[in-house]
Design an enzyme around this catalytic site. Sequence first.
Site, PDB file in Angstrom:
ATOM      1  N   GLY A   1       2.087   4.438  -3.831  1.00 57.05           N
ATOM      2  CA  GLY A   1       2.722   5.566  -2.755  1.00 57.05           C
ATOM      3  C   GLY A   1       4.254   4.890  -2.298  1.00 57.05           C
ATOM      4  O   GLY A   1       5.070   5.494  -2.119  1.00 57.05           O
TER       5      GLY A   1
ATOM      6  N   ARG B   1      -0.740  12.921  -4.145  1.00 53.22           N
ATOM      7  CA  ARG B   1      -0.276  12.715  -2.502  1.00 53.22           C
ATOM      8  C   ARG B   1       0.936  13.360  -2.237  1.00 53.22           C
ATOM      9  O   ARG B   1       1.557  13.750  -2.942  1.00 53.22           O
ATOM     10  CB  ARG B   1      -0.054  11.216  -2.545  1.00 53.22           C
ATOM     11  CG  ARG B   1      -1.414  10.339  -2.729  1.00 53.22           C
ATOM     12  CD  ARG B   1      -1.373   9.158  -2.725  1.00 53.22           C
ATOM     13  NE  ARG B   1      -1.074   8.595  -1.293  1.00 53.22           N
ATOM     14  CZ  ARG B   1      -0.788   7.394  -1.024  1.00 53.22           C
ATOM     15  NH1 ARG B   1      -0.915   6.155  -1.991  1.00 53.22           N
ATOM     16  NH2 ARG B   1      -0.673   6.793   0.139  1.00 53.22           N
TER      17      ARG B   1
ATOM     18  N   SER C   1       4.913   6.986   9.846  1.00 53.74           N
ATOM     19  CA  SER C   1       5.014   6.368   8.683  1.00 53.74           C
ATOM     20  C   SER C   1       6.182   5.471   8.144  1.00 53.74           C
ATOM     21  O   SER C   1       7.363   5.939   8.204  1.00 53.74           O
ATOM     22  CB  SER C   1       4.960   7.521   7.374  1.00 53.74           C
ATOM     23  OG  SER C   1       5.332   7.174   6.000  1.00 53.74           O
TER      24      SER C   1
ATOM     25  N   ASP D   1      -4.210   0.329   6.892  1.00 58.19           N
ATOM     26  CA  ASP D   1      -4.725  -0.096   5.337  1.00 58.19           C
ATOM     27  C   ASP D   1      -6.121  -0.658   5.599  1.00 58.19           C
ATOM     28  O   ASP D   1      -6.798  -0.838   4.588  1.00 58.19           O
ATOM     29  CB  ASP D   1      -3.808  -0.675   4.711  1.00 58.19           C
ATOM     30  CG  ASP D   1      -2.684   0.157   4.446  1.00 58.19           C
ATOM     31  OD1 ASP D   1      -2.592   1.382   4.314  1.00 58.19           O
ATOM     32  OD2 ASP D   1      -1.514  -0.629   4.095  1.00 58.19           O
TER      33      ASP D   1
ATOM     34  N   LYS E   1      -4.404   8.939   1.747  1.00 62.33           N
ATOM     35  CA  LYS E   1      -4.212   7.574   1.181  1.00 62.33           C
ATOM     36  C   LYS E   1      -4.529   7.540  -0.522  1.00 62.33           C
ATOM     37  O   LYS E   1      -4.573   8.771  -0.925  1.00 62.33           O
ATOM     38  CB  LYS E   1      -5.035   6.412   1.939  1.00 62.33           C
ATOM     39  CG  LYS E   1      -4.449   6.205   3.362  1.00 62.33           C
ATOM     40  CD  LYS E   1      -2.908   5.804   3.357  1.00 62.33           C
ATOM     41  CE  LYS E   1      -2.393   5.388   4.695  1.00 62.33           C
ATOM     42  NZ  LYS E   1      -0.725   5.222   4.581  1.00 62.33           N
TER      43      LYS E   1
HETATM   44  C1  S3P Z   1       3.152   0.889   3.534  1.00 64.17           C
HETATM   45  C2  S3P Z   1       3.044   1.835   4.682  1.00 64.17           C
HETATM   46  C3  S3P Z   1       1.915   2.366   5.015  1.00 64.17           C
HETATM   47  C4  S3P Z   1       0.644   2.240   4.003  1.00 64.17           C
HETATM   48  C5  S3P Z   1       0.918   1.598   2.816  1.00 64.17           C
HETATM   49  C6  S3P Z   1       2.206   0.548   2.774  1.00 64.17           C
HETATM   50  C7  S3P Z   1       4.781   0.319   3.385  1.00 64.17           C
HETATM   51  O1  S3P Z   1       1.968   3.821   4.471  1.00 64.17           O
HETATM   52  O2  S3P Z   1      -0.300   2.749   4.250  1.00 64.17           O
HETATM   53  O3  S3P Z   1      -0.060   0.811   2.010  1.00 64.17           O
HETATM   54  O4  S3P Z   1       4.736  -0.578   2.482  1.00 64.17           O
HETATM   55  O5  S3P Z   1       5.696   0.851   3.907  1.00 64.17           O
HETATM   56  P1  S3P Z   1       2.230   4.772   5.475  1.00 64.17           P
HETATM   57  O6  S3P Z   1       3.865   4.472   6.108  1.00 64.17           O
HETATM   58  O7  S3P Z   1       2.876   6.255   4.764  1.00 64.17           O
HETATM   59  O8  S3P Z   1       1.325   5.101   6.534  1.00 64.17           O
END
Ligand code: S3P
Length: 436
Positions: free
Chosen positions: A98, A126, A171, A319, A346
């Site tokens: 993601g 997602r 986020s 996480d 997630k």
């Molecule tokens: C991340 C942000 C988080 C996290 C992902 C890594 C990042 O997601 O869950 O594993 O590297 O910016 P969200 O920002 O969508 O919560």
Amino acid sequence: MSNRIDYIVKPSGKLTGRIRVPGDKSISHRAVMLGSLAQGRTRITGLLEGEDVLCTLGAFRAMGVTMEGPNRGALSIHGAGLHGLQTPTTPLDMGNSGTAMRLLAGILAGQQFDSELTGDESLNRRPMERVAEPLRRMGAVINTAAGGHPPLKIKGGQKLRGIEYPMPVVSAQVKSCLLLAGLYAEGETMVSEPAPTRDHTERMLRGFGYSVLTQGARICLRGGGKLQACKIDVPADVSSAAFFLVGASIAPGSDLVLEHVGVNPTRTGALNILKLMGANLELINRREVGGEPVADIRVRAARLHGIRMPAEQVPLAIDEFPALFIAAACAEGETVLTGAQELRVKESDRIAVMAQGLTRLGIEAMETPDGIVIQGGRFRGGVVDSHGDHRAAMAFAVAGLRATGPVTVSECQNVSTSFPGFVELAARAGLSINIE
Ligand code: S3P
């Protein structure tokens, strides 16, 4: 998904010694991205060579960026400059990641060429409108598939303009996506976050010589600047360390040191939550490495007790909940989590997957729409399904330390997205784990 892998964990003793878990995933993605967009040669050490980061790396190679490595965490990138990427000839496959997809969407929105981002079965389920919608407000032309899911089709040659964006979701991926698009936008891009999230993008942009202003919850940058190549030493991933922090806490007699762990305060929610539960954690030799705080963490077994997880810690531990739920299952009394609806989108629906697995192992776990209620108890052996979620798989593996019989965890192949070598390292620390 690559070939199916199951873990078999035998109830076993304790975790001891000194280990270093692989590099931080969030920082590794950003290092590859910013290094590719910088001018000059960026040298990275400690890079996570997990599949997620390799997808990011592959995407920039497909856009003409030259790199040497990765080799034992070392990667050298000959930056193409902000405007030097070339048209990829095929859709860019982001695999399970993601972060790769959402951050790249911001970068691609500012390019002259058209592009497409796809992913694996999990990623293709997602939500992507959370980045597509604000990018459109900046002038991007970007399409999502039905339900707001990938693939993302991005039309090049658009003129982006800075916006002020109060984020409706907490986020770091959305924040980072917009800041990266902001590099290509006319004027100022300002993002405000409802609660603090990981700030690696802001820190690293500054490390590349780009001015980013943070004022409370607001983060601003102005488009049209340049990124100057630099050296990056990626700390060990606190999210990967979390499995060992929990494992050593719940296994009597454990005494383990995790070396060189990133302890950026926007990432240490799990440490704070574990301490509230009575964990014995000691941060030693605190230092700063390339703009990120780092420490060695000593963890010894402790009697844990249930808590109400504090709301402000949730985004800072987002996480680590699969691991924290295992701690809660071994704690005395009840643990309650609320305000964590993001866990449902997630790599899997982590509330459902963890509740199902905990129940399978004899723990009382009740799902709520935005969290879970777990009664501390005793794990029995059995078969649990990780549903292809890397963090669920590692969490259930660690639960095996306190089970009364062997625990089989199915569908563990995606552990290599974030933690290549997990089985070998866990075995070295004392977990009795085998692959089937
Ligand atoms: C991340 C942000 C988080 C996290 C992902 C890594 C990042 O997601 O869950 O594993 O590297 O910016 P969200 O920002 O969508 O919560």
